[in-house]
Structure formats: C-alpha cells, structure tokens
Design a protein around this motif. Structure first.
Motif, PDB file in Angstrom:
ATOM      1  N   ASP A   1       0.828  -1.210   0.000  1.00  0.00           N
ATOM      2  CA  ASP A   1       0.000   0.000   0.000  1.00  0.00           C
ATOM      3  C   ASP A   1       0.863   1.261   0.000  1.00  0.00           C
ATOM      4  O   ASP A   1       0.567   2.226  -0.696  1.00  0.00           O
ATOM      5  CB  ASP A   1      -0.956   0.018   1.199  1.00  0.00           C
ATOM      6  CG  ASP A   1      -2.109  -0.966   1.035  1.00  0.00           C
ATOM      7  OD1 ASP A   1      -2.295  -1.476  -0.089  1.00  0.00           O
ATOM      8  OD2 ASP A   1      -2.818  -1.207   2.019  1.00  0.00           O
TER       9      ASP A   1
ATOM     10  N   ASP B   1      -3.752   4.895   8.081  1.00  0.00           N
ATOM     11  CA  ASP B   1      -4.365   3.576   8.057  1.00  0.00           C
ATOM     12  C   ASP B   1      -4.894   3.333   9.473  1.00  0.00           C
ATOM     13  O   ASP B   1      -4.262   3.730  10.453  1.00  0.00           O
ATOM     14  CB  ASP B   1      -3.304   2.534   7.684  1.00  0.00           C
ATOM     15  CG  ASP B   1      -3.852   1.119   7.628  1.00  0.00           C
ATOM     16  OD1 ASP B   1      -5.071   0.952   7.433  1.00  0.00           O
ATOM     17  OD2 ASP B   1      -3.062   0.176   7.781  1.00  0.00           O
TER      18      ASP B   1
ATOM     19  N   TYR C   1      -7.410   6.252   5.753  1.00  0.00           N
ATOM     20  CA  TYR C   1      -7.134   5.490   4.538  1.00  0.00           C
ATOM     21  C   TYR C   1      -7.094   4.023   4.939  1.00  0.00           C
ATOM     22  O   TYR C   1      -6.096   3.546   5.445  1.00  0.00           O
ATOM     23  CB  TYR C   1      -5.791   5.981   3.979  1.00  0.00           C
ATOM     24  CG  TYR C   1      -5.350   5.367   2.698  1.00  0.00           C
ATOM     25  CD1 TYR C   1      -6.071   5.567   1.526  1.00  0.00           C
ATOM     26  CD2 TYR C   1      -4.183   4.619   2.632  1.00  0.00           C
ATOM     27  CE1 TYR C   1      -5.644   5.022   0.335  1.00  0.00           C
ATOM     28  CE2 TYR C   1      -3.749   4.072   1.444  1.00  0.00           C
ATOM     29  CZ  TYR C   1      -4.481   4.282   0.295  1.00  0.00           C
ATOM     30  OH  TYR C   1      -4.053   3.735  -0.893  1.00  0.00           O
TER      31      TYR C   1
ATOM     32  N   THR D   1      -8.793  -0.260   4.726  1.00  0.00           N
ATOM     33  CA  THR D   1      -9.524  -1.322   4.021  1.00  0.00           C
ATOM     34  C   THR D   1     -10.905  -1.500   4.632  1.00  0.00           C
ATOM     35  O   THR D   1     -11.791  -2.069   4.022  1.00  0.00           O
ATOM     36  CB  THR D   1      -8.782  -2.674   4.104  1.00  0.00           C
ATOM     37  OG1 THR D   1      -8.497  -2.941   5.474  1.00  0.00           O
ATOM     38  CG2 THR D   1      -7.489  -2.644   3.303  1.00  0.00           C
TER      39      THR D   1
ATOM     40  N   LYS E   1      -9.695   2.017   0.912  1.00  0.00           N
ATOM     41  CA  LYS E   1      -8.628   1.744  -0.058  1.00  0.00           C
ATOM     42  C   LYS E   1      -9.207   1.073  -1.296  1.00  0.00           C
ATOM     43  O   LYS E   1      -9.854   0.032  -1.185  1.00  0.00           O
ATOM     44  CB  LYS E   1      -7.570   0.825   0.555  1.00  0.00           C
ATOM     45  CG  LYS E   1      -6.737   1.480   1.623  1.00  0.00           C
ATOM     46  CD  LYS E   1      -5.729   0.498   2.171  1.00  0.00           C
ATOM     47  CE  LYS E   1      -4.940   1.100   3.319  1.00  0.00           C
ATOM     48  NZ  LYS E   1      -4.006   0.142   3.911  1.00  0.00           N
TER      49      LYS E   1
ATOM     50  N   LEU F   1      -7.222   4.658  -7.320  1.00  0.00           N
ATOM     51  CA  LEU F   1      -6.392   5.251  -6.278  1.00  0.00           C
ATOM     52  C   LEU F   1      -5.827   6.601  -6.753  1.00  0.00           C
ATOM     53  O   LEU F   1      -5.841   7.583  -6.016  1.00  0.00           O
ATOM     54  CB  LEU F   1      -5.245   4.308  -5.898  1.00  0.00           C
ATOM     55  CG  LEU F   1      -4.264   4.827  -4.839  1.00  0.00           C
ATOM     56  CD1 LEU F   1      -4.960   5.089  -3.519  1.00  0.00           C
ATOM     57  CD2 LEU F   1      -3.117   3.842  -4.656  1.00  0.00           C
TER      58      LEU F   1
END
Length: 148
Positions: free
Chosen positions: A17, A61, A90, A92, A113, A120
């Motif tokens: 990522d 994240d 940011y 998942t 994400k 992206l």
C-alpha cells in the motif's frame, strides 16, 4: 520553499500500500513531497520532533501494530500544533463504526482503499487538490466518506 510542495504523509503498515501510494504521486502532475511511516509510533515520533515539516495532508491507516490510526488521530487532535493538518483516514475497513468514530474524532475524510491503481490515482488527486482550509468549515457526514 515549504509552500512550493504539498507535503503528504502516509502511515500504513502494509508495504504494498505504501509503494502504490508513492507511485501514484510520482505519476501525478502535482508538486508533492511524500513521506511514509510503517506504523503509528514512528509517525508520532516524527510529528513530535522540533524540526518536523508538518504535512498538509496526513493519510492514516486504521489498523496498524503498536499504535493504531485511531490512537494517532486522538493524539493529533489533542495537540494544537497539528490544527492545520488535514487528516484522511485510509483504510480497508468500510465498517460504519470505524467511519462514525473517525468522523466524530475529527478526521477530514474517510477513504476506503481502492483495489485499482487507476481509482487510487483519481482519489489521491482529488484529496490533495482540495482546499481543506475551506472544506473543513462545512464538514458533515455526507461528504466525509469519499465515494468515487
């Protein structure tokens, strides 16, 4: 010199990522300086140094070892030194609970994400070219979750 670039930081424990993220900015025609950290402890250590160049946009994240994105968000929001940083979650995760928590705690935008590099690129271009100084005034739940 500092204002010639959009300073961006990404804190994400996933190496792929981080790599895709920096590749997007290499391709975008926007003057950026991107710095990445692989966990929240390193991020906060950096932000708390005296000579740190504060980012214009910080991508966090949520699920990181040692210190989560949520813990970083709380620390950042409790310190006036960081008031001018736009914070993009940011992650998942698309859980309503995560979205709600980060909204309440003061993040500027929530990005799930994407699975494609092209999407992206579009998302990051939009986030980085937004004038957050004006955007944060009318922040509401409807424009918090970025959907493209």
């Amino acid at each position: 010199m500092k204002e010639d670039y959009v300073h961006i930081i990404l804190a994400d424990d996933d190496e792929d990522d981080r790599m895709f993220f920096t590749e997007v900015f290499d391709e975008l025609k926007i003057a950026t300086k991107v710095k990445t950290f692989n966990d929240g402890v390193y991020l906060m250590d950096y932000l708390n140094t005296d000579d740190c160049i504060l980012p214009h946009v910080l991508f966090l994240d949520l699920n990181m070892p040692r210190k989560s994105g949520l813990e970083c968000l709380n620390e950042i929001k409790s310190n006036p030194k960081f008031n001018d940083i736009a914070i993009a979650i940011y992650s998942t995760s698309a859980s309503e609970e995560d979205i709600e928590k980060t909204f309440i705690q003061g993040a500027n935008i929530y990005i799930k994400k994407p699975s494609s590099f092209k999407v992206l690129k579009k998302i990051l271009s939009e986030v980085v070219t937004t004038n957050w100084q004006y955007q944060t005034n009318g922040l509401n739940k409807d424009n918090f979750l970025l959907r493209l």
